[in-house]
Write a protein that holds these residues in place. Structure first.
Motif, PDB file in Angstrom:
ATOM      1  N   VAL A 190       0.839  -1.206   0.000  1.00 51.65           N
ATOM      2  CA  VAL A 190       0.000   0.000   0.000  1.00 51.65           C
ATOM      3  C   VAL A 190       0.869   1.248   0.000  1.00 51.65           C
ATOM      4  CG1 VAL A 190      -1.663   1.326   1.360  1.00 51.65           C
ATOM      5  CG2 VAL A 190      -1.954  -1.142   1.108  1.00 51.65           C
ATOM      6  N   LYS A 191       1.934   1.234   0.789  1.00 55.15           N
ATOM      7  CA  LYS A 191       2.813   2.405   0.886  1.00 55.15           C
ATOM      8  C   LYS A 191       3.522   2.674  -0.442  1.00 55.15           C
ATOM      9  CE  LYS A 191       4.918   2.941   4.736  1.00 55.15           C
ATOM     10  NZ  LYS A 191       5.835   2.780   5.903  1.00 55.15           N
ATOM     11  N   SER A 192       4.061   1.623  -1.062  1.00 56.02           N
ATOM     12  CA  SER A 192       4.772   1.822  -2.335  1.00 56.02           C
ATOM     13  C   SER A 192       3.796   2.245  -3.433  1.00 56.02           C
ATOM     14  CB  SER A 192       5.503   0.541  -2.739  1.00 56.02           C
ATOM     15  OG  SER A 192       4.588  -0.534  -2.914  1.00 56.02           O
ATOM     16  N   GLY A 193       2.568   1.675  -3.403  1.00 51.44           N
ATOM     17  CA  GLY A 193       1.572   2.070  -4.393  1.00 51.44           C
ATOM     18  C   GLY A 193       1.163   3.523  -4.235  1.00 51.44           C
ATOM     19  N   ALA A 194       0.993   3.967  -3.006  1.00 54.94           N
ATOM     20  CA  ALA A 194       0.619   5.360  -2.755  1.00 54.94           C
ATOM     21  C   ALA A 194       1.735   6.307  -3.196  1.00 54.94           C
ATOM     22  CB  ALA A 194       0.317   5.561  -1.272  1.00 54.94           C
ATOM     23  N   THR A 195       2.965   5.940  -2.924  1.00 55.42           N
ATOM     24  CA  THR A 195       4.104   6.769  -3.335  1.00 55.42           C
ATOM     25  C   THR A 195       4.161   6.907  -4.845  1.00 55.42           C
ATOM     26  OG1 THR A 195       5.371   6.062  -1.384  1.00 55.42           O
ATOM     27  CG2 THR A 195       6.619   7.013  -3.217  1.00 55.42           C
ATOM     28  N   ARG A 196       3.951   5.787  -5.529  1.00 55.87           N
ATOM     29  CA  ARG A 196       3.983   5.803  -6.994  1.00 55.87           C
ATOM     30  C   ARG A 196       2.850   6.652  -7.570  1.00 55.87           C
ATOM     31  NH1 ARG A 196       4.080   0.916  -7.314  1.00 55.87           N
ATOM     32  NH2 ARG A 196       1.859   0.480  -7.640  1.00 55.87           N
ATOM     33  N   GLU A 197       1.635   6.496  -7.028  1.00 56.31           N
ATOM     34  CA  GLU A 197       0.492   7.262  -7.535  1.00 56.31           C
ATOM     35  C   GLU A 197       0.658   8.756  -7.273  1.00 56.31           C
ATOM     36  OE1 GLU A 197      -3.498   5.893  -6.833  1.00 56.31           O
ATOM     37  OE2 GLU A 197      -2.805   3.834  -6.529  1.00 56.31           O
ATOM     38  N   LEU A 198       1.188   9.113  -6.129  1.00 49.40           N
ATOM     39  CA  LEU A 198       1.406  10.534  -5.841  1.00 49.40           C
ATOM     40  C   LEU A 198       2.425  11.136  -6.802  1.00 49.40           C
ATOM     41  CD1 LEU A 198       1.435  10.727  -1.933  1.00 49.40           C
ATOM     42  CD2 LEU A 198      -0.262  11.658  -3.499  1.00 49.40           C
ATOM     43  N   ALA A 199       3.464  10.369  -7.120  1.00 54.77           N
ATOM     44  CA  ALA A 199       4.461  10.864  -8.079  1.00 54.77           C
ATOM     45  C   ALA A 199       3.823  11.069  -9.450  1.00 54.77           C
ATOM     46  CB  ALA A 199       5.627   9.875  -8.171  1.00 54.77           C
ATOM     47  N   ASP A 200       2.945  10.146  -9.841  1.00 49.50           N
ATOM     48  CA  ASP A 200       2.261  10.288 -11.140  1.00 49.50           C
ATOM     49  C   ASP A 200       1.371  11.532 -11.153  1.00 49.50           C
ATOM     50  OD1 ASP A 200       3.481   7.974 -11.945  1.00 49.50           O
ATOM     51  OD2 ASP A 200       1.733   6.685 -11.590  1.00 49.50           O
ATOM     52  N   LYS A 201       0.635  11.740 -10.060  1.00 48.12           N
ATOM     53  CA  LYS A 201      -0.238  12.914  -9.976  1.00 48.12           C
ATOM     54  C   LYS A 201       0.579  14.200 -10.005  1.00 48.12           C
ATOM     55  CE  LYS A 201      -4.303  10.858  -9.364  1.00 48.12           C
ATOM     56  NZ  LYS A 201      -3.885   9.466  -9.539  1.00 48.12           N
ATOM     57  N   GLN A 202       1.696  14.210  -9.314  1.00 44.12           N
ATOM     58  CA  GLN A 202       2.555  15.394  -9.295  1.00 44.12           C
ATOM     59  C   GLN A 202       3.082  15.696 -10.699  1.00 44.12           C
ATOM     60  OE1 GLN A 202       3.202  16.886  -5.999  1.00 44.12           O
ATOM     61  NE2 GLN A 202       3.491  18.576  -7.414  1.00 44.12           N
ATOM     62  N   GLU A 246      -8.929  19.765  -8.731  1.00 44.26           N
ATOM     63  CA  GLU A 246      -9.836  19.274  -7.696  1.00 44.26           C
ATOM     64  C   GLU A 246     -10.020  17.760  -7.794  1.00 44.26           C
ATOM     65  OE1 GLU A 246     -11.100  20.388  -5.063  1.00 44.26           O
ATOM     66  OE2 GLU A 246     -10.666  22.527  -5.218  1.00 44.26           O
ATOM     67  N   GLN A 247     -10.042  17.246  -9.023  1.00 41.91           N
ATOM     68  CA  GLN A 247     -10.151  15.790  -9.192  1.00 41.91           C
ATOM     69  C   GLN A 247      -8.873  15.108  -8.708  1.00 41.91           C
ATOM     70  OE1 GLN A 247     -12.911  13.980 -10.195  1.00 41.91           O
ATOM     71  NE2 GLN A 247     -11.625  12.303  -9.438  1.00 41.91           N
ATOM     72  N   VAL A 248      -7.737  15.744  -8.993  1.00 43.41           N
ATOM     73  CA  VAL A 248      -6.460  15.202  -8.492  1.00 43.41           C
ATOM     74  C   VAL A 248      -6.465  15.149  -6.975  1.00 43.41           C
ATOM     75  CG1 VAL A 248      -3.975  15.627  -8.308  1.00 43.41           C
ATOM     76  CG2 VAL A 248      -5.113  15.861 -10.524  1.00 43.41           C
ATOM     77  N   LEU A 249      -7.008  16.212  -6.347  1.00 46.85           N
ATOM     78  CA  LEU A 249      -7.099  16.217  -4.883  1.00 46.85           C
ATOM     79  C   LEU A 249      -7.998  15.082  -4.385  1.00 46.85           C
ATOM     80  CD1 LEU A 249      -7.381  20.028  -4.050  1.00 46.85           C
ATOM     81  CD2 LEU A 249      -5.423  18.526  -3.660  1.00 46.85           C
ATOM     82  N   ARG A 250      -9.114  14.865  -5.073  1.00 49.83           N
ATOM     83  CA  ARG A 250     -10.008  13.777  -4.651  1.00 49.83           C
ATOM     84  C   ARG A 250      -9.336  12.415  -4.816  1.00 49.83           C
ATOM     85  NH1 ARG A 250     -13.919  17.329  -6.974  1.00 49.83           N
ATOM     86  NH2 ARG A 250     -13.709  16.332  -9.028  1.00 49.83           N
ATOM     87  N   ASP A 251      -8.638  12.245  -5.951  1.00 50.19           N
ATOM     88  CA  ASP A 251      -7.930  10.979  -6.181  1.00 50.19           C
ATOM     89  C   ASP A 251      -6.809  10.780  -5.149  1.00 50.19           C
ATOM     90  OD1 ASP A 251      -9.567  10.619  -8.340  1.00 50.19           O
ATOM     91  OD2 ASP A 251      -8.083  11.234  -9.837  1.00 50.19           O
ATOM     92  N   THR A 252      -6.100  11.867  -4.844  1.00 44.68           N
ATOM     93  CA  THR A 252      -5.019  11.802  -3.861  1.00 44.68           C
ATOM     94  C   THR A 252      -5.564  11.419  -2.489  1.00 44.68           C
ATOM     95  OG1 THR A 252      -3.714  13.465  -5.047  1.00 44.68           O
ATOM     96  CG2 THR A 252      -3.180  13.115  -2.727  1.00 44.68           C
ATOM     97  N   ALA A 253      -6.687  12.018  -2.127  1.00 45.23           N
ATOM     98  CA  ALA A 253      -7.315  11.700  -0.844  1.00 45.23           C
ATOM     99  C   ALA A 253      -7.712  10.232  -0.788  1.00 45.23           C
ATOM    100  CB  ALA A 253      -8.531  12.590  -0.610  1.00 45.23           C
ATOM    101  N   ALA A 254      -8.247   9.718  -1.893  1.00 40.36           N
ATOM    102  CA  ALA A 254      -8.649   8.312  -1.925  1.00 40.36           C
ATOM    103  C   ALA A 254      -7.440   7.389  -1.785  1.00 40.36           C
ATOM    104  CB  ALA A 254      -9.383   8.011  -3.236  1.00 40.36           C
ATOM    105  N   THR A 255      -6.354   7.748  -2.477  1.00 37.96           N
ATOM    106  CA  THR A 255      -5.139   6.934  -2.405  1.00 37.96           C
ATOM    107  C   THR A 255      -4.555   6.934  -0.996  1.00 37.96           C
ATOM    108  OG1 THR A 255      -4.583   7.346  -4.727  1.00 37.96           O
ATOM    109  CG2 THR A 255      -2.780   6.691  -3.277  1.00 37.96           C
ATOM    110  N   LEU A 256      -4.425   8.127  -0.402  1.00 38.30           N
ATOM    111  CA  LEU A 256      -3.803   8.244   0.915  1.00 38.30           C
ATOM    112  C   LEU A 256      -4.706   7.755   2.042  1.00 38.30           C
ATOM    113  CD1 LEU A 256      -1.869  11.631   0.666  1.00 38.30           C
ATOM    114  CD2 LEU A 256      -0.985   9.301   0.497  1.00 38.30           C
ATOM    115  N   THR A 257      -6.017   7.798   1.828  1.00 38.75           N
ATOM    116  CA  THR A 257      -6.930   7.305   2.862  1.00 38.75           C
ATOM    117  C   THR A 257      -6.654   5.839   3.162  1.00 38.75           C
ATOM    118  OG1 THR A 257      -8.691   8.886   2.375  1.00 38.75           O
ATOM    119  CG2 THR A 257      -9.347   6.812   3.396  1.00 38.75           C
TER     120      THR A 257
END
Length: 243
Positions: free
Chosen positions: A14-26, A64-75
């Motif tokens: 979960v941690k590595s997946g969240a890190t990867r998704e956040l990098a993609d969003k950034q 705003e969609q990126v923020l929602r997706d980020t919140a879902a990933t980090l939740t």
């Protein structure tokens, strides 16, 4: 109910997946063209003027969609980590050796610490100096060390001697050869001392440490198998942050 070892097993993924998704969003947010949109139409000055089709570019990334997706990933990450950390405070087990409980209700985090320390201690004991097996040792209380029996040896000194190979004549002097003879002049009495340990003692220590380490590892697995309550904290956090 979830078990602690199950949460530990999925946390890394979960941690590595969240890190990867956040990098993609950034990376997406760093591309201005993806956030930009356009709509324009053309109207000539008079009816005989050239007609041009309208042009449009759709916005591909919405913050705003990126923020929602980020919140879902980090939740998910926040919930998994919270579940593990709360459980580490609650999951406990006894450390028992040969039917005797040495430590009661030990938290998982301390069992992990004990396992690491005992592993290091086992390596430390393995490097302890051992008495020379070629000698016979006994413990000397007065010096608090090990000692050998006294061994007596002779101290010698070389004394010159003359050996006449040929007697002197009226024409030639005597032919004399000098040689050295070892003559006993005294005695050494030697006792060896050592601060090392008998091999038996080192083996006993290693066996005892290893037995306790295995008991700690068993207790840790027992604690990790305890059922725990899933924690839901991520949604509360991100409702406040991005709400």
């Amino acid at each position: 109910m979830t078990k602690l070892n199950q949460i530990i097993a999925v946390e890394k993924g979960v941690k590595s997946g969240a890190t990867r998704e956040l990098a993609d969003k950034q990376a997406l947010l760093g591309k201005p063209t993806l956030l930009a949109g356009l709509a324009r139409t053309y109207q000539p000055k008079d009816e005989e003027g050239e007609q041009l089709p309208p042009e449009s570019t759709r916005v591909q990334v919405k913050s705003e969609q990126v923020l929602r997706d980020t919140a879902a990933t980090l939740t998910r990450l926040f919930d998994v980590t919270a579940t593990k950390d709360w459980a580490n405070c609650e999951a406990k087990a006894d450390v028992t050796v040969d039917g005797t409980t040495l430590l009661s209700a030990v938290p998982v985090s301390y069992l992990l610490f004990l396992d690491k320390q005992l592993t290091d201690l086992l390596a430390f004991v393995a490097r302890l100096p051992v008495l020379d097996a070629a000698e016979s040792w006994s413990f000397d209380d007065s010096s608090d060390t090990w000692r050998t029996d006294a061994v007596r040896t002779i101290r010698t000194r070389k004394v010159p001697r003359n050996h006449v190979k040929a007697e002197a004549t009226d024409k030639h002097p005597a032919q004399v050869e000098v040689y050295y003879e070892d003559i006993a002049v005294g005695y050494w009495t030697t006792v060896k001392f050592s601060g090392a340990l008998p091999a038996r003692r080192v083996n006993e220590l290693s066996a005892r440490i290893d037995k306790l380490r295995r008991a700690v590892q068993f207790a840790r697995e027992e604690a990790n198998g305890a059922e725990i309550a899933d924690r839901r904290v991520g949604e509360v956090v991100f409702d406040y942050l991005f709400g």
